[in-house]
Scaffold this motif. Structure first.
Motif, PDB file in Angstrom:
ATOM      1  N   MET A 136      82.690 -33.357 -55.965  1.00 43.11           N
ATOM      2  CA  MET A 136      81.356 -32.919 -55.571  1.00 43.11           C
ATOM      3  C   MET A 136      80.360 -34.051 -55.808  1.00 43.11           C
ATOM      4  N   GLY A 137      80.522 -35.160 -55.087  1.00 43.17           N
ATOM      5  CA  GLY A 137      79.737 -36.347 -55.373  1.00 43.17           C
ATOM      6  C   GLY A 137      78.332 -36.338 -54.829  1.00 43.17           C
ATOM      7  N   THR A 138      78.085 -35.677 -53.687  1.00 39.01           N
ATOM      8  CA  THR A 138      76.747 -35.698 -53.094  1.00 39.01           C
ATOM      9  C   THR A 138      76.064 -34.352 -53.290  1.00 39.01           C
ATOM     10  N   VAL A 139      74.830 -34.405 -53.776  1.00 32.90           N
ATOM     11  CA  VAL A 139      74.028 -33.204 -53.994  1.00 32.90           C
ATOM     12  C   VAL A 139      72.759 -33.330 -53.171  1.00 32.90           C
ATOM     13  N   ALA A 140      72.446 -32.307 -52.404  1.00 32.01           N
ATOM     14  CA  ALA A 140      71.233 -32.292 -51.585  1.00 32.01           C
ATOM     15  C   ALA A 140      70.336 -31.150 -52.036  1.00 32.01           C
ATOM     16  N   LEU A 141      69.074 -31.458 -52.306  1.00 31.22           N
ATOM     17  CA  LEU A 141      68.095 -30.433 -52.628  1.00 31.22           C
ATOM     18  C   LEU A 141      67.339 -30.076 -51.365  1.00 31.22           C
ATOM     19  N   ALA A 142      67.316 -28.796 -51.031  1.00 31.00           N
ATOM     20  CA  ALA A 142      66.592 -28.330 -49.850  1.00 31.00           C
ATOM     21  C   ALA A 142      65.139 -28.105 -50.232  1.00 31.00           C
ATOM     22  N   VAL A 143      64.221 -28.874 -49.648  1.00 24.90           N
ATOM     23  CA  VAL A 143      62.804 -28.767 -50.009  1.00 24.90           C
ATOM     24  C   VAL A 143      61.960 -28.449 -48.771  1.00 24.90           C
ATOM     25  N   THR A 144      61.127 -27.452 -48.908  1.00 26.39           N
ATOM     26  CA  THR A 144      60.151 -27.118 -47.884  1.00 26.39           C
ATOM     27  C   THR A 144      58.879 -26.679 -48.592  1.00 26.39           C
ATOM     28  N   ASP A 145      57.805 -26.480 -47.843  1.00 27.08           N
ATOM     29  CA  ASP A 145      56.575 -25.947 -48.427  1.00 27.08           C
ATOM     30  C   ASP A 145      56.878 -24.636 -49.152  1.00 27.08           C
ATOM     31  N   ILE A 175      71.539 -27.470 -53.234  1.00 28.75           N
ATOM     32  CA  ILE A 175      70.756 -26.713 -54.207  1.00 28.75           C
ATOM     33  C   ILE A 175      69.478 -26.228 -53.529  1.00 28.75           C
ATOM     34  N   VAL A 176      69.217 -24.928 -53.625  1.00 31.64           N
ATOM     35  CA  VAL A 176      67.985 -24.358 -53.082  1.00 31.64           C
ATOM     36  C   VAL A 176      67.108 -23.941 -54.258  1.00 31.64           C
ATOM     37  N   PRO A 177      66.028 -24.672 -54.546  1.00 25.76           N
ATOM     38  CA  PRO A 177      65.163 -24.315 -55.668  1.00 25.76           C
ATOM     39  C   PRO A 177      64.445 -22.989 -55.437  1.00 25.76           C
ATOM     40  N   GLY A 178      63.659 -22.571 -56.417  1.00 27.46           N
ATOM     41  CA  GLY A 178      62.949 -21.308 -56.325  1.00 27.46           C
ATOM     42  C   GLY A 178      61.983 -21.270 -55.152  1.00 27.46           C
ATOM     43  N   TRP A 179      61.887 -20.109 -54.540  1.00 27.49           N
ATOM     44  CA  TRP A 179      61.018 -19.877 -53.387  1.00 27.49           C
ATOM     45  C   TRP A 179      59.800 -19.100 -53.869  1.00 27.49           C
ATOM     46  N   ALA A 180      58.596 -19.683 -53.726  1.00 28.23           N
ATOM     47  CA  ALA A 180      57.397 -19.125 -54.361  1.00 28.23           C
ATOM     48  C   ALA A 180      56.956 -17.798 -53.742  1.00 28.23           C
ATOM     49  N   ASP A 181      56.908 -17.721 -52.426  1.00 32.74           N
ATOM     50  CA  ASP A 181      56.335 -16.557 -51.755  1.00 32.74           C
ATOM     51  C   ASP A 181      57.444 -15.632 -51.269  1.00 32.74           C
ATOM     52  N   THR A 182      57.934 -14.783 -52.156  1.00 36.56           N
ATOM     53  CA  THR A 182      59.034 -13.891 -51.778  1.00 36.56           C
ATOM     54  C   THR A 182      58.567 -12.736 -50.898  1.00 36.56           C
ATOM     55  N   ASP A 183      57.256 -12.590 -50.702  1.00 35.04           N
ATOM     56  CA  ASP A 183      56.746 -11.520 -49.846  1.00 35.04           C
ATOM     57  C   ASP A 183      56.966 -11.809 -48.365  1.00 35.04           C
ATOM     58  N   ARG A 184      57.238 -13.050 -48.038  1.00 31.96           N
ATOM     59  CA  ARG A 184      57.469 -13.391 -46.627  1.00 31.96           C
ATOM     60  C   ARG A 184      58.846 -14.036 -46.486  1.00 31.96           C
ATOM     61  N   ASP A 185      59.337 -14.036 -45.276  1.00 29.32           N
ATOM     62  CA  ASP A 185      60.645 -14.625 -45.020  1.00 29.32           C
ATOM     63  C   ASP A 185      60.593 -16.139 -45.183  1.00 29.32           C
ATOM     64  N   SER A 243      70.606 -32.870 -42.779  1.00 24.42           N
ATOM     65  CA  SER A 243      71.496 -33.630 -43.663  1.00 24.42           C
ATOM     66  C   SER A 243      72.145 -32.760 -44.731  1.00 24.42           C
ATOM     67  N   LEU A 244      71.649 -31.535 -44.897  1.00 24.10           N
ATOM     68  CA  LEU A 244      72.286 -30.636 -45.863  1.00 24.10           C
ATOM     69  C   LEU A 244      73.758 -30.436 -45.531  1.00 24.10           C
ATOM     70  N   ALA A 245      74.076 -30.452 -44.243  1.00 22.30           N
ATOM     71  CA  ALA A 245      75.447 -30.184 -43.808  1.00 22.30           C
ATOM     72  C   ALA A 245      76.415 -31.284 -44.212  1.00 22.30           C
ATOM     73  N   ARG A 265      72.681 -22.225 -44.025  1.00 18.92           N
ATOM     74  CA  ARG A 265      73.853 -21.543 -43.469  1.00 18.92           C
ATOM     75  C   ARG A 265      74.826 -22.553 -42.840  1.00 18.92           C
ATOM     76  N   THR A 266      74.290 -23.513 -42.106  1.00 16.20           N
ATOM     77  CA  THR A 266      75.126 -24.530 -41.468  1.00 16.20           C
ATOM     78  C   THR A 266      75.861 -25.366 -42.508  1.00 16.20           C
ATOM     79  N   ALA A 267      75.167 -25.709 -43.597  1.00 17.83           N
ATOM     80  CA  ALA A 267      75.801 -26.490 -44.653  1.00 17.83           C
ATOM     81  C   ALA A 267      76.965 -25.730 -45.272  1.00 17.83           C
ATOM     82  N   HIS A 268      76.771 -24.437 -45.505  1.00 15.79           N
ATOM     83  CA  HIS A 268      77.851 -23.624 -46.066  1.00 15.79           C
ATOM     84  C   HIS A 268      79.023 -23.542 -45.100  1.00 15.79           C
ATOM     85  N   GLU A 269      78.731 -23.365 -43.824  1.00 12.34           N
ATOM     86  CA  GLU A 269      79.801 -23.301 -42.824  1.00 12.34           C
ATOM     87  C   GLU A 269      80.546 -24.627 -42.726  1.00 12.34           C
ATOM     88  N   ALA A 270      79.862 -25.723 -43.063  1.00 12.19           N
ATOM     89  CA  ALA A 270      80.494 -27.046 -43.025  1.00 12.19           C
ATOM     90  C   ALA A 270      81.318 -27.318 -44.280  1.00 12.19           C
TER      91      ALA A 270
END
Length: 329
Positions: A1-10, A69-79, A61-63, A89-94
Motif C-alpha cells: 500500500m505504497g501510495t496514499v491519496a487524500l480526497a479534498v474538496t470544499d 482517505i476521505v477526511p471528515g465532511w463538514a456539512d452533513t446536511d447536504r449531499d 488520480s484517486l483511481a 467509487r471509481t477508485a474503489h472499483e479500480a
C-alpha cells in the motif's frame, strides 16, 4: 500500500485532513523499510476550514492510489459533491482500499461502498447516517470498523486510531508503535465511542489506575488475577472492575488478555522465539492457549502473523519488552 491519496474538496474538516497528512506524509518511523507516497487530490484550490489548500492532482488520480482517505465532511446536511462521490467509487472499483475519517463516512455511503456492511462515524452523526442510508449498519459504539477494503472511523481522535491501524496492517505493530511514540499518542485504544460521549477523559496521571496499568504491563509474564490487581490498587475487586470500565472501557481480564496478545505480536515480529516461549513470556501459558486467543483476537494464527510481518519489519535482537498494538477486526 505504497501510495496514499487524500480526497479534498470544499467543506472538508481541517483536523482530519492534517492528521492524515501527518501520519502518511511525514518521514518513515524507526523500523520501516519503506513508507507511503502521499498526494492530495481535488478539483482545484479548495477551502478547508479557514485554509486554502492547493491539491497536487485532480480527483481522477484517486483511481491510481493504493489507499484513498476521505477526511471528515463538514456539512452533513447536504449531499457531498457528485464528482467527489464518483471519484471515490471509481477508485474503489479500480482496487483501492478506501477509508473515511469521522463524517467522511457520508461520502463513502453516498458512493454505495457501505451498503450491506457495518460502518461507523462520529457518534453525534450516527443516527443521521443510518437514517439517510438505511442499507448501512451503523455502529456508534466503536472507534473504527475494518471491512477489508473499506474502513470507517469514528469522530476526531478516532481518525488517528484508524490511521495507525492502517499503518499496523501495512508495516506491523512495531512500526505503528514507533510512529505513535513520535506522535505522542497511544498505539491502540481499547473500548469504543461510548466511553467518550458523556464521561470526561481522565488526565494520563490522574485516574485510579494510573500506577496499576504500567505495573501490570511490566508483569505480563506472571499469572495475574483480578484479585492481584485489586490488591495492588488497594481496592476491592468490584471497585477495580468499575474503574477499569471507566478508564479502559473493558474488564480487567479482557484488558490483560489484549496486552498479552499485543506483547505476543511484537515478539513474533522481532524475535526468533518459539510460540511456546512466547506463550510463557506473555503469561498465556501454552502454545495452544496462545494460538486460540491470538487467532480469535487478531484473526490469523501466530505463525501466519509472523510470516506476514517478519518480512516487513525483520527480526530484532533478543526478546522485546512492552506490548505491540493489536489488530482488531
Amino acid at each position: 500500500m505504497g501510495t496514499v491519496a487524500l480526497a479534498v474538496t470544499d467543506g472538508m474538516l481541517p483536523f482530519e485532513l492534517s492528521l492524515a497528512c501527518e501520519v502518511f506524509g511525514s518521514h518513515a518511523p524507526a523500523g520501516a523499510r519503506s513508507w507511503y507516497r502521499l498526494s492530495l487530490c481535488g478539483p482545484g484550490a479548495v477551502r478547508v476550514g479557514r485554509f486554502l489548500v492547493e491539491p497536487d492532482r485532480g480527483l481522477t488520480s484517486l483511481a491510481r492510489a493504493d489507499t484513498v482517505i476521505v477526511p471528515g465532511w463538514a456539512d452533513t446536511d447536504r449531499d457531498p459533491p457528485a464528482e467527489l462521490v464518483d471519484a471515490v467509487r471509481t477508485a474503489h472499483e479500480a482496487g483501492a482500499r478506501v477509508a473515511s475519517l469521522c463524517t467522511g463516512a457520508f461520502v463513502l455511503a453516498a458512493a454505495g461502498l457501505l451498503d450491506g456492511g457495518r460502518a461507523t462515524t462520529h457518534w453525534a452523526h450516527a443516527r443521521e447516517l443510518a437514517g439517510r442510508h438505511p442499507g448501512v449498519m451503523v455502529d456508534p459504539d466503536v472507534l473504527y470498523v475494518d471491512n477489508g477494503r473499506v474502513l470507517t472511523s469514528a469522530g476526531k481522535a478516532a481518525a488517528m486510531d484508524l490511521c495507525l491501524h492502517l499503518v499496523r496492517l501495512d508495516h506491523g505493530s512495531s512500526v505503528a508503535n514507533a510512529l505513535a511514540r513520535r506522535l505522542v499518542v497511544p498505539p491502540h485504544r481499547d473500548g469504543g465511542q461510548a466511553q467518550f460521549v458523556t464521561a470526561p477523559v481522565p488526565a494520563p496521571d490522574n485516574h485510579p489506575l494510573a500506577a496499576l496499568l504500567p505495573w501490570a504491563i511490566e508483569r505480563l509474564g506472571h499469572p495475574l488475577t483480578v484479585e492481584d490487581l485489586a490488591r495492588r490498587a488497594g481496592m476491592s475487586s468490584r471497585n477495580l472492575g468499575r474503574h477499569f470500565r471507566s478508564v479502559t472501557g473493558t474488564t480487567p481480564l479482557r484488558w490483560l488478555l489484549v496486552q498479552r496478545i499485543r506483547h505476543a505480536q511484537e515478539l513474533l515480529e522481532t524475535t526468533d522465539d518459539t510460540v511456546d516461549a512466547i506463550a510463557t513470556a506473555t503469561g498465556l501459558g501454552t502454545a495452544t492457549t496462545l494460538r486460540r486467543h491470538f487467532n480469535r483476537t487478531v484473526g490469523v494464527p501466530p505463525d501466519t502473523y509472523r510470516r506476514t510481518f517478519r518480512s516487513r519489519t525483520g527480526p530484532g535482537p533478543g526478546t522485546g519488552t512492552g506490548g505491540g498494538a493489536g489488530i482488531i477486526r
